[in-house]
Scaffold this motif. Structure first.
Motif, PDB file in Angstrom:
ATOM      1  N   GLU A  96     -40.836 -16.504 -81.716  1.00 26.72           N
ATOM      2  CA  GLU A  96     -42.043 -16.150 -82.465  1.00 26.72           C
ATOM      3  C   GLU A  96     -42.746 -14.957 -81.824  1.00 26.72           C
ATOM      4  O   GLU A  96     -43.270 -14.077 -82.517  1.00 26.72           O
ATOM      5  N   LEU A  97     -42.746 -14.913 -80.497  1.00 25.52           N
ATOM      6  CA  LEU A  97     -43.369 -13.799 -79.796  1.00 25.52           C
ATOM      7  C   LEU A  97     -42.624 -12.500 -80.083  1.00 25.52           C
ATOM      8  O   LEU A  97     -43.230 -11.461 -80.358  1.00 25.52           O
ATOM      9  N   ALA A  98     -41.293 -12.557 -80.030  1.00 32.48           N
ATOM     10  CA  ALA A  98     -40.491 -11.369 -80.341  1.00 32.48           C
ATOM     11  C   ALA A  98     -40.732 -10.913 -81.767  1.00 32.48           C
ATOM     12  O   ALA A  98     -40.847  -9.711 -82.050  1.00 32.48           O
ATOM     13  N   GLY A  99     -40.834 -11.879 -82.686  1.00 33.00           N
ATOM     14  CA  GLY A  99     -41.076 -11.538 -84.084  1.00 33.00           C
ATOM     15  C   GLY A  99     -42.417 -10.859 -84.276  1.00 33.00           C
ATOM     16  O   GLY A  99     -42.539  -9.889 -85.033  1.00 33.00           O
ATOM     17  N   ALA A 100     -43.453 -11.364 -83.582  1.00 31.09           N
ATOM     18  CA  ALA A 100     -44.787 -10.764 -83.700  1.00 31.09           C
ATOM     19  C   ALA A 100     -44.807  -9.345 -83.141  1.00 31.09           C
ATOM     20  O   ALA A 100     -45.434  -8.449 -83.699  1.00 31.09           O
ATOM     21  N   LEU A 101     -44.103  -9.147 -82.041  1.00 32.05           N
ATOM     22  CA  LEU A 101     -44.070  -7.819 -81.424  1.00 32.05           C
ATOM     23  C   LEU A 101     -43.312  -6.821 -82.287  1.00 32.05           C
ATOM     24  O   LEU A 101     -43.770  -5.693 -82.505  1.00 32.05           O
ATOM     25  N   THR A 102     -42.161  -7.206 -82.797  1.00 31.32           N
ATOM     26  CA  THR A 102     -41.369  -6.271 -83.601  1.00 31.32           C
ATOM     27  C   THR A 102     -42.025  -5.994 -84.949  1.00 31.32           C
ATOM     28  O   THR A 102     -41.863  -4.908 -85.508  1.00 31.32           O
ATOM     29  N   ALA A 103     -42.769  -6.980 -85.460  1.00 32.71           N
ATOM     30  CA  ALA A 103     -43.453  -6.790 -86.741  1.00 32.71           C
ATOM     31  C   ALA A 103     -44.805  -6.108 -86.583  1.00 32.71           C
ATOM     32  O   ALA A 103     -45.456  -5.769 -87.576  1.00 32.71           O
ATOM     33  N   LYS A 107     -52.623  -9.378 -84.894  1.00 25.39           N
ATOM     34  CA  LYS A 107     -53.533 -10.491 -85.171  1.00 25.39           C
ATOM     35  C   LYS A 107     -52.990 -11.785 -84.571  1.00 25.39           C
ATOM     36  O   LYS A 107     -53.738 -12.568 -83.970  1.00 25.39           O
ATOM     37  N   ALA A 108     -51.686 -12.020 -84.719  1.00 29.93           N
ATOM     38  CA  ALA A 108     -51.088 -13.232 -84.158  1.00 29.93           C
ATOM     39  C   ALA A 108     -51.171 -13.212 -82.638  1.00 29.93           C
ATOM     40  O   ALA A 108     -51.457 -14.227 -82.005  1.00 29.93           O
ATOM     41  N   LEU A 109     -50.940 -12.052 -82.039  1.00 26.38           N
ATOM     42  CA  LEU A 109     -51.002 -11.936 -80.583  1.00 26.38           C
ATOM     43  C   LEU A 109     -52.421 -12.151 -80.078  1.00 26.38           C
ATOM     44  O   LEU A 109     -52.637 -12.702 -78.999  1.00 26.38           O
ATOM     45  N   VAL A 124     -47.875  -4.412 -78.629  1.00 27.32           N
ATOM     46  CA  VAL A 124     -47.010  -3.989 -79.733  1.00 27.32           C
ATOM     47  C   VAL A 124     -46.466  -2.589 -79.484  1.00 27.32           C
ATOM     48  O   VAL A 124     -45.260  -2.335 -79.631  1.00 27.32           O
ATOM     49  N   LEU A 125     -47.343  -1.689 -79.081  1.00 29.18           N
ATOM     50  CA  LEU A 125     -46.952  -0.295 -78.869  1.00 29.18           C
ATOM     51  C   LEU A 125     -45.888  -0.165 -77.788  1.00 29.18           C
ATOM     52  O   LEU A 125     -44.905   0.575 -77.951  1.00 29.18           O
ATOM     53  N   GLU A 126     -46.060  -0.906 -76.698  1.00 26.78           N
ATOM     54  CA  GLU A 126     -45.156  -0.748 -75.556  1.00 26.78           C
ATOM     55  C   GLU A 126     -43.892  -1.610 -75.633  1.00 26.78           C
ATOM     56  O   GLU A 126     -42.873  -1.275 -75.015  1.00 26.78           O
ATOM     57  N   VAL A 131     -37.978  -5.535 -77.345  1.00 28.16           N
ATOM     58  CA  VAL A 131     -37.727  -6.971 -77.483  1.00 28.16           C
ATOM     59  C   VAL A 131     -36.587  -7.318 -78.439  1.00 28.16           C
ATOM     60  O   VAL A 131     -36.186  -8.482 -78.509  1.00 28.16           O
ATOM     61  N   GLY A 132     -36.054  -6.357 -79.155  1.00 30.07           N
ATOM     62  CA  GLY A 132     -34.995  -6.662 -80.107  1.00 30.07           C
ATOM     63  C   GLY A 132     -33.834  -7.406 -79.492  1.00 30.07           C
ATOM     64  O   GLY A 132     -33.348  -8.407 -80.028  1.00 30.07           O
TER      65      GLY A 132
END
Length: 202
Positions: A96-103, A107-109, A124-126, A131-132
């Motif tokens: 879920e964390l990887a999904g939030a970062l790539t998307a 807000k979720a973070l 998100v930027l960094e 994380v892919g």
């Protein structure tokens, strides 16, 4: 670097376990979900990350390499230390964390205690492009059986875990009350914790 530990579990706490390795009890800090998968007297195998400080050596344990890699990756961002990294994985989990970062879901973070809007945007930027390769589900600790059902003591355990993750005592207590009837009687502590985390992130 200690990359993994394997041995019989001597003690299980809400967010830590003691694994006996060669006659030495290794204190390993974990997410509540990982701890719930370990049982005293049974063998466990955990991927680990050793954090070295001037005055301490702290070992963090994970259900699989993907979770450990995510723990180490998020710490490459300025301001994210091991405690916050573990809280992130406790609230969201590696997938879920990887999904939030790539998307780019800032807000979720931001729902994670200790992460504000600006911090979420920086994460998100960094990390979006990093994380892919880490997007995968950790495997349960080897030899771990399903967690034993919890009775009323789950309330105190879940409240303690939520406060440890950064929510206030009132927020934690209110969340626990809201999920008290949301899971079947006899559910494991980790189930109630996941439900409470979902409530707090609404």
């Amino acid at each position: 670097m200690i990359a993994s530990v394997r041995g019989p579990v001597a003690h299980v706490g809400l967010d830590r376990v003691v694994v006996e390795v060669g006659g030495v009890g290794m204190l390993v800090h974990t997410t509540p979900a990982t701890a719930a998968g370990c049982h005293r007297g049974q063998e466990a195998s955990l991927a680990t990350s050793l954090v070295v400080r001037e005055d301490s050596l702290t070992l963090y344990g994970f259900s699989g390499a993907a979770e450990r890699d995510m723990f180490e990756t998020v710490q490459t961002v300025s301001g994210v230390g091991p405690r916050l990294a573990l809280a992130m994985l406790s609230v969201m989990g590696p997938d879920e964390l990887a999904g939030a970062l790539t998307a780019g879901d800032a807000k979720a973070l931001s729902a994670i205690p200790g992460i504000g809007a600006k911090s979420a945007q920086r994460l998100v930027l960094e990390l979006r492009d990093k994380v892919g390769a880490l997007h995968g589900t950790g495997t349960p600790p080897a030899g771990a059986a399903p967690a034993t059902p919890a009775a009323e003591p789950w309330r105190e355990q879940v409240t303690e875990a939520l406060v440890g993750l950064g929510w206030s005592g009132k927020q934690a207590t209110d969340a626990v009350e809201r999920v008290a009837d949301a899971a079947p009687a006899g559910s494991e502590v980790a189930t109630y914790l996941r439900l409470a985390l979902r409530e707090l992130r609404r």
